[in-house]
Scaffold this active site. Structure first.
Site, PDB file in Angstrom:
ATOM      1  CB  CYS A 170       0.498  -2.100   4.052  1.00 60.97           C
ATOM      2  SG  CYS A 170       2.287  -1.972   3.049  1.00 60.97           S
ATOM      3  CG  HIS A 310      -4.921  -0.866   1.810  1.00 58.70           C
ATOM      4  ND1 HIS A 310      -4.164  -1.038   2.898  1.00 58.70           N
ATOM      5  CD2 HIS A 310      -4.216  -1.717   0.810  1.00 58.70           C
ATOM      6  CE1 HIS A 310      -2.952  -1.087   2.457  1.00 58.70           C
ATOM      7  NE2 HIS A 310      -3.031  -1.619   1.233  1.00 58.70           N
ATOM      8  CD  GLU A 321      -9.588  -1.145  -0.145  1.00 60.07           C
ATOM      9  OE1 GLU A 321      -8.778  -0.572  -0.633  1.00 60.07           O
ATOM     10  OE2 GLU A 321     -10.161  -0.929   0.927  1.00 60.07           O
ATOM     11  CE  LYS A 339      -2.550   3.043   2.733  1.00 63.18           C
ATOM     12  NZ  LYS A 339      -3.765   2.347   3.306  1.00 63.18           N
ATOM     13  CG  HIS A 344       1.049   2.780   1.786  1.00 59.17           C
ATOM     14  ND1 HIS A 344       0.823   2.449   3.042  1.00 59.17           N
ATOM     15  CD2 HIS A 344       0.838   1.747   0.960  1.00 59.17           C
ATOM     16  CE1 HIS A 344       0.389   1.154   3.229  1.00 59.17           C
ATOM     17  NE2 HIS A 344       0.502   0.699   1.906  1.00 59.17           N
ATOM     18  CG  PHE A 403       4.105  -6.027  -0.203  1.00 60.36           C
ATOM     19  CD1 PHE A 403       2.917  -5.704  -0.899  1.00 60.36           C
ATOM     20  CD2 PHE A 403       5.466  -5.587  -0.827  1.00 60.36           C
ATOM     21  CE1 PHE A 403       3.123  -4.677  -2.258  1.00 60.36           C
ATOM     22  CE2 PHE A 403       5.393  -4.894  -1.666  1.00 60.36           C
ATOM     23  CZ  PHE A 403       4.598  -4.316  -2.566  1.00 60.36           C
TER      24      PHE A 403
END
Lengths: 415, 81
Positions: A170, A310, A321, A339, A344, A403
């Site tokens: 991502c 994010h 975050e 998002k 996403h 990831f």
């Protein structure tokens, strides 16, 4: 780093909110959601627990001719759509053998993807199983390879300075932009078309994410499913789309009188070395990425007025975050989480969200985070909700994490 | 066995589907590569579709010899059942 200034002179995107940058931005400012029920028979056939996704607002085949489209995976199609828009937006004409606005040897492409063309792989495997090798397309490999989106854009634009395709899940789209920045700063190119692309909404990806328990199952209320920073969040919504920017040496852009949206002043790329899907509990990699970006730009945290987060709408990720932002930047920045509206976009996310951060600086306007009804007290940041907020910005960070423990922060400043 | 006119028009349909060349441009004297701008990947697709449509076998070493549309029409005419 070198002292070559890099500016953004072109933007392109195709997203669940619109087929271009303008419609995407207008949708964000209007507070529209791009999340909808997936209209495919396989949702029922496999009894998938997730029946929602952020599918494209406009099919790429509306702008890509049929014969070209049939040679491209959907992920490659969206990359080409976004790159063509960015190229034209920068004021460049089609690159031909007779005419080039950018010398091919000084032009690069850096477009990342999370997983490339898994749908092609599965479709062709079905053909192999059912009909044998004769029915397998000779285009199988070029359609499934994750460098395909970047390579096709490079061929179309005649880019010969180098084509790169970062694969950092991502964070791929943001890493694409950072890689383009490095190409210019290291002297390899004067112009780079940079970004990310993804189009992998398919039974196997939905099933895989569902099994990892990271996606929202708010199937009866798609538009409210993606709710970063809200106490009711229950996972992200898988989306598809692409974003591309034209990065250009500032002196070159000035010499041709190009419109400049913003300056790309720094980036940070770090890796957690912790867990394949989970974030480091103290957020050391995320904090370091933002710190590096601020240092590279020659700024201090107080200069950063905005963070495009994010924040995917997962229970653990959003809070982690938020803590990292407070540590690296402070509690003063105006924060938003696109998002909530876009879902996403995986490898496309960092590029599209980078564009949104650029436009927030350019227009002095930060879109609201949709569905933020009850701010999680553990977030403790100034997250824009309700409606877009006017803010004069000199510097903004766009975060993207993936990831694998990939952390990328891009830092844009007003030109 | 199909006559050569039928083969040509059938082949032109395949070429249009795979490579986007207008059917009227698919004439016997044209070279697949030099005139119709068809690459080696599309040639494989065209050959597979032609095998299905005309009931012929086009082995790879034969395919390499089919330079022009006319070559392909003649091959199909001679080998279809």
């Amino acid at each position: 780093m070198s002292n070559i200034d890099v500016v953004i002179t072109g933007l392109g995107a195709t997203t669940p909110l619109g087929g271009d940058v303008t419609s995407t931005w207008d949708g964000l400012i209007a507070g529209r959601s791009g999340v909808r029920t997936i209209e495919a028979d396989w949702v029922e056939r496999f009894d998938l627990p997730v029946k929602i996704g952020a599918t494209l607002a406009e099919e790429p085949t509306e702008t890509i001719p049929r014969v070209q489209a049939r040679r491209l995976d959907r992920c490659e199609q969206v990359a080409i759509v976004a790159a063509r828009q960015a190229w034209a937006d920068a004021g460049f004409a089609e690159q031909t053998d007779e005419h080039t606005d950018v010398e091919p040897e000084r032009l690069g492409v850096t477009i990342g993807s999370g997983i490339g063309g898994p749908v092609t792989l599965l479709t062709q495997d079905d053909l192999l199983e059912e009909h044998g090798i004769r029915k397998v397309s000779p285009l199988t490999v070029p359609m499934l390879m994750p460098n395909g989106p970047a390579a096709h854009v490079g061929i179309e634009l005649k880019a010969r300075a180098g084509v790169h395709s970062p694969a950092s899940a991502c964070a791929s789209g943001a890493e694409g932009i950072a890689t383009g920045f490095q190409m210019i700063q290291s002297g390899r190119a004067d112009v780079v078309v940079a970004g990310g692309a993804e189009a992998c909404i398919a039974p196997i990806t939905i099933a895989g994410f569902a099994q990892s328990r990271t996606v929202s199952t708010r199937n009866d209320d798609p538009e409210h499913a993606s709710r970063p920073f809200d106490t009711g969040r229950d996972g992200f919504v898988l989306g598809e789309g692409a974003g591309a920017v034209v990065l250009e040496r500032a002196d070159r852009a000035a010499a041709r009188g190009a419109r400049v949206y913003a300056r790309l002043s720094g980036f940070g790329i770090t890796s957690d070395a912790y867990h394949i899907t989970g974030n480091h509990p103290e957020g050391i990699g995320q904090i370091a990425a933002m710190n590096h970006a601020i240092q590279m730009a020659g700024l201090t945290p107080s200069d950063v007025g905005h963070v495009n987060a994010h924040a995917t709408s997962t229970v653990v990720g959003d809070v982690g975050e938020a803590a990292a932002i407070r540590k690296a930047v402070g509690d003063h920045p105006v924060v938003t989480a696109p998002k909530s509206a876009l879902g996403h976009l995986v490898g496309g996310a960092g590029a599209v969200e980078g564009i949104i951060a650029i436009l927030s600086i350019y227009h002095g306007l930060v879109p609201a985070t949709l569905n933020l009804e009850n701010l999680d007290p553990k977030v403790d940041l100034d997250v824009v909700s309700g409606e877009a907020r006017k803010v004069e910005l000199t510097a903004a960070i766009s975060n993207s994490f993936g990831f694998g423990g990939h952390n990328t922060a891009l830092l844009f400043t007003r030109a | 066995m199909a006559d050569k006119e039928e083969i040509l028009s059938g082949l032109a349909e395949i070429v249009e589907e795979v490579a986007g060349v207008a059917q009227d441009d698919v004439s016997t004297e044209k070279s697949f590569v030099d005139d119709l701008d068809i690459d080696s990947l599309s040639m494989v697709e065209i050959a597979v579709q032609a095998e299905d449509k005309f009931g012929v076998k086009i082995p790879d070493d034969e395919l390499a010899n089919l330079k022009t549309v006319g070559d392909a029409v003649d091959y199909v005419a001679a080998n279809s059942k």
